[in-house]
Design a protein around this motif. Structure first.
Motif, mmCIF file in Angstrom:
data_model
loop_
_atom_site.group_PDB
_atom_site.id
_atom_site.type_symbol
_atom_site.label_atom_id
_atom_site.label_comp_id
_atom_site.label_asym_id
_atom_site.label_seq_id
_atom_site.Cartn_x
_atom_site.Cartn_y
_atom_site.Cartn_z
ATOM 1 N N SER A 59 0.897 -1.131 0.007
ATOM 2 C CA SER A 59 -0.120 0.127 -0.258
ATOM 3 C C SER A 59 0.929 1.262 0.168
ATOM 4 O O SER A 59 1.863 1.517 0.867
ATOM 5 N N VAL A 60 0.368 2.086 -0.877
ATOM 6 C CA VAL A 60 1.460 3.297 -1.117
ATOM 7 C C VAL A 60 0.683 4.733 -0.708
ATOM 8 O O VAL A 60 -0.338 4.975 -1.560
ATOM 9 N N ILE A 61 1.170 5.281 0.342
ATOM 10 C CA ILE A 61 0.347 6.424 0.638
ATOM 11 C C ILE A 61 1.160 7.763 0.158
ATOM 12 O O ILE A 61 2.379 7.773 0.576
ATOM 13 N N SER A 62 0.802 8.553 -0.585
ATOM 14 C CA SER A 62 1.601 9.736 -1.085
ATOM 15 C C SER A 62 0.898 11.075 -0.854
ATOM 16 O O SER A 62 -0.368 11.004 -0.651
ATOM 17 N N VAL A 63 1.740 11.980 -0.688
ATOM 18 C CA VAL A 63 1.210 13.258 -0.343
ATOM 19 C C VAL A 63 1.780 14.380 -1.589
ATOM 20 O O VAL A 63 2.738 14.168 -1.717
ATOM 21 N N ALA A 96 2.621 -4.206 3.298
ATOM 22 C CA ALA A 96 3.653 -3.235 3.346
ATOM 23 C C ALA A 96 3.190 -1.897 3.172
ATOM 24 O O ALA A 96 2.538 -1.787 2.099
ATOM 25 N N VAL A 97 3.344 -1.168 4.072
ATOM 26 C CA VAL A 97 2.886 0.231 3.843
ATOM 27 C C VAL A 97 4.099 1.177 3.528
ATOM 28 O O VAL A 97 5.240 1.169 4.137
ATOM 29 N N VAL A 136 -5.724 -0.171 1.525
ATOM 30 C CA VAL A 136 -5.828 -1.236 -0.003
ATOM 31 C C VAL A 136 -4.389 -1.056 -0.390
ATOM 32 O O VAL A 136 -3.634 -0.119 -0.666
ATOM 33 N N PRO A 137 -3.817 -2.290 -0.806
ATOM 34 C CA PRO A 137 -2.754 -2.444 -1.602
ATOM 35 C C PRO A 137 -2.870 -1.638 -3.102
ATOM 36 O O PRO A 137 -4.119 -1.361 -3.447
ATOM 37 N N THR A 155 2.096 -7.003 -5.800
ATOM 38 C CA THR A 155 3.483 -7.281 -4.987
ATOM 39 C C THR A 155 4.391 -6.255 -5.203
ATOM 40 O O THR A 155 4.130 -5.524 -5.891
ATOM 41 N N ALA A 156 5.380 -6.266 -4.279
ATOM 42 C CA ALA A 156 6.333 -5.354 -4.221
ATOM 43 C C ALA A 156 7.114 -5.242 -5.624
ATOM 44 O O ALA A 156 7.372 -4.167 -6.329
#
Length: 573
Positions: A64-68, A168-169, A350-351, A360-361
């Motif tokens: 899961s990728v959290i971007s700002v 994985a975050v 969520v991934p 997957t990574a």
């Protein structure tokens, strides 16, 4: 405007070069840098840096990728540094050590500050260099795109199976937009790549969602929509697939909001946030306003909104160094609520997914690499067809790699290096064909995106690699053939046996006084004696090989009498 930004304290370097990170040191690392000797707006992707981060995620685990993103000096990195502290307490940096939903309580929710001591109160200071580096003031810090090099792990319930799984975050920080130093094309590139790689995009805005915020978002997401339409034209037969939106979630994070009617009840405040967003994105009569909103709706699966009050005047000062006590209590309560919203409320974590398929990574790395190729220069935003091609190439490459890996796994169990039994060539061929058929079904399940021609070429490349691998498996199998190489020993042995028989015949049929008979008998005895000593010398110098020969002889006997067929049957089963 909250004039605090958590950005790695670097200025634009004269050369686009990713900074070196100390081994095992948790810190933000740069995966995209801006500027080179030849072009101050060049867009350089640091693939090795990204691969090093993604390699820390166990194979097969989702990400899961959290971007700002947002305007410069609006507190993006300040927020990300708080995210790191939340994850430090509620997640894990070791695979398999994560907590359910990231929360500390039994039901997966982080307790409100009224129930127990709030997690943020455990920190006296938000150090400027203890996360995504930040500082007060009006000058920009971050250039390019940065990622935290240490994945955090949280647990969530898989929405399809209901089973708990680790995710994985990854946290991503981006260069601030509209800083008077960055071209609109480069801004679009940074925003576009950040949106493409993220599963949860946070769009930081100041005080309110203005029409220009919506227009900018619509502009930057236009390319995703166009790529989707191009795909629909090439794959009309898959209507359900064609209707999928290119991006997952965009959330407007309004900073320094001053118009809450209720500032005690967080539930009521969230209701006000939702009502505000509904009013902002409600359909308009004016054509340009309507098209802007339709554009956003067509590109994102979910559009949401959250709001922060002002953190306090001390926090906005250039001299502010991170004292938590100086932050307004209501801001901290909203921060607590927001961290829970982003990381803890099951459906939000969520991934990253491409056309509904969670990655997957390793797969994510493949996609990012393809996307980054489109942004080789910040002087232009890529054509939509290029985006479609990049997505299709990455998807086809992943399908090929996974299919070949699956084929090798099957064949390793049948005729791999650790297998000791021999298979008849026709049996090996039959098992190979069965494995190919099963693996191609997996390929076709994955390779469903992009032009048909690209999928066909990827399929041919996959089969070509499988054929090359099969040649190796045939050689490995042949090396275990119990009859292979026995001619070296069978021929001398046969000569010796013939000599013994001939000498016996000679001695039995000829007179003992005949010199011819005696000479013949001695000749045959010399032959089998020579063969005997030859075999003895070979046995002495190649004892290990002789042992293998004896084993092969025994195995050959078993094969000849039918014992080997049962072994082959067992392997098939």
């Amino acid at each position: 405007m909250t004039d605090v930004s958590a950005e790695p304290q670097t200025t634009t370097p004269p050369l686009a070069q990713a900074p070196e990170a100390a081994d095992d040191e948790a810190q933000a690392v740069q995966i995209v840098s801006v500027g080179s000797e030849d072009d101050q707006y060049a867009f350089t992707f640091h693939e090795d840096t990204l691969n090093e981060v993604l390699s820390k995620v166990p194979p097969g685990w989702k990400v899961s990728v959290i971007s700002v993103v947002g305007a410069f000096r609006t507190g993006k990195s300040f927020l990300l540094s708080w995210f790191l502290r939340y994850l430090k307490l509620h997640g894990s940096t070791a695979p398999g050590g994560s907590q359910v939903g990231g929360g500390a309580s039994g039901d997966g929710r982080v307790a409100d500050s009224t129930e127990e001591e709030a997690w943020y109160s455990q920190f006296n200071s938000l150090g400027q260099h203890d996360g995504f580096g930040w500082r007060g003031g009006a000058e920009r810090n971050t250039t390019g795109i940065w990622i935290w090099n240490e994945p955090h792990y949280l647990r969530r319930a898989n929405p399809e199976t209901g089973e708990m799984e680790d995710v994985a975050v990854m946290l991503v920080d981006t260069q601030g937009m509209f800083d008077n130093e960055t071209t609109m094309a480069l801004t679009a590139s940074i925003f576009g790549l950040s949106t493409l790689l993220s599963s949860y995009q946070i769009y930081n805005v100041d005080k309110r969602i203005q029409e220009d915020n919506l227009q900018q978002l619509a502009l930057f997401s236009e390319y995703g929509r166009t790529a989707l339409q191009s795909d629909e034209k090439s794959r009309r037969k898959d209507d359900a697939d064609a209707k999928m939106k290119p991006f997952q979630r965009i959330e407007f994070l309004v900073r320094d909001w001053q118009n809450f009617d209720e500032e005690e009840d967080l539930e009521v405040m969230e209701t006000e946030m939702n009502e505000y967003l509904e009013a902002v994105i409600a359909e308009r009569d004016a054509l340009d306003l309507k098209e802007t909103r339709d554009q956003i709706s067509s590109c994102f699966e979910k559009v949401s909104c959250f709001m922060f009050t002002h953190p306090g005047m001390k926090v906005t000062k250039k001299t502010y160094t991170g004292d938590v006590a100086a932050i307004d209590p209501l801001f901290l309560r909203l921060l607590d609520r927001y961290c829970e919203r982003v990381f803890n409320r099951g459906t939000n974590l969520v991934p990253k997914a491409i056309r509904g398929r969670e990655l997957t990574a390793a797969e994510l790395g493949g996609y990012i690499k393809e996307y980054a190729k489109m942004f080789e220069s910040g002087a232009r935003f890529p054509e939509a067809a290029t985006m479609l091609e990049a997505t299709a190439n990455a998807n086809n490459s992943n399908a090929t790699n996974l299919t070949i890996h699956e084929y090798k796994g099957k064949m390793d169990r049948i005729a791999g290096p650790n297998v000791t039994s021999f298979l008849k060539p026709e049996e090996l061929e039959e098992m190979h064909q069965r494995a190919v058929q099963e693996c191609l079904e997996q390929f076709e399940d994955i390779a469903t995106f992009g032009p048909e021609r690209g999928i066909v070429m990827a399929r041919e490349n996959t089969l070509r690699n499988i054929r090359d691998d099969f040649e190796l498996y045939k050689k490995l199998n042949e090396s275990r053939n119990p009859l292979a190489g026995l001619e070296i020993y069978i021929i001398p042995g046969t000569i010796a046996m013939i000599s013994i028989v001939m000498r016996w015949i000679t001695d039995s049929t000829c007179s003992s006084w005949s010199s011819t008979c005696r000479a013949g008998s001695e000749f045959f005895s010399h032959i089998y004696a020579m063969v005997f000593f030859f075999m003895l010398i070979v046995a002495a110098t190649k004892a290990k090989q002789m042992k293998e020969v004896l084993r092969r002889v025994m195995t050959a006997i078993e094969v000849l009498v039918g014992g080997g067929s049962e072994s082959s049957k067992d392997k098939k089963e």
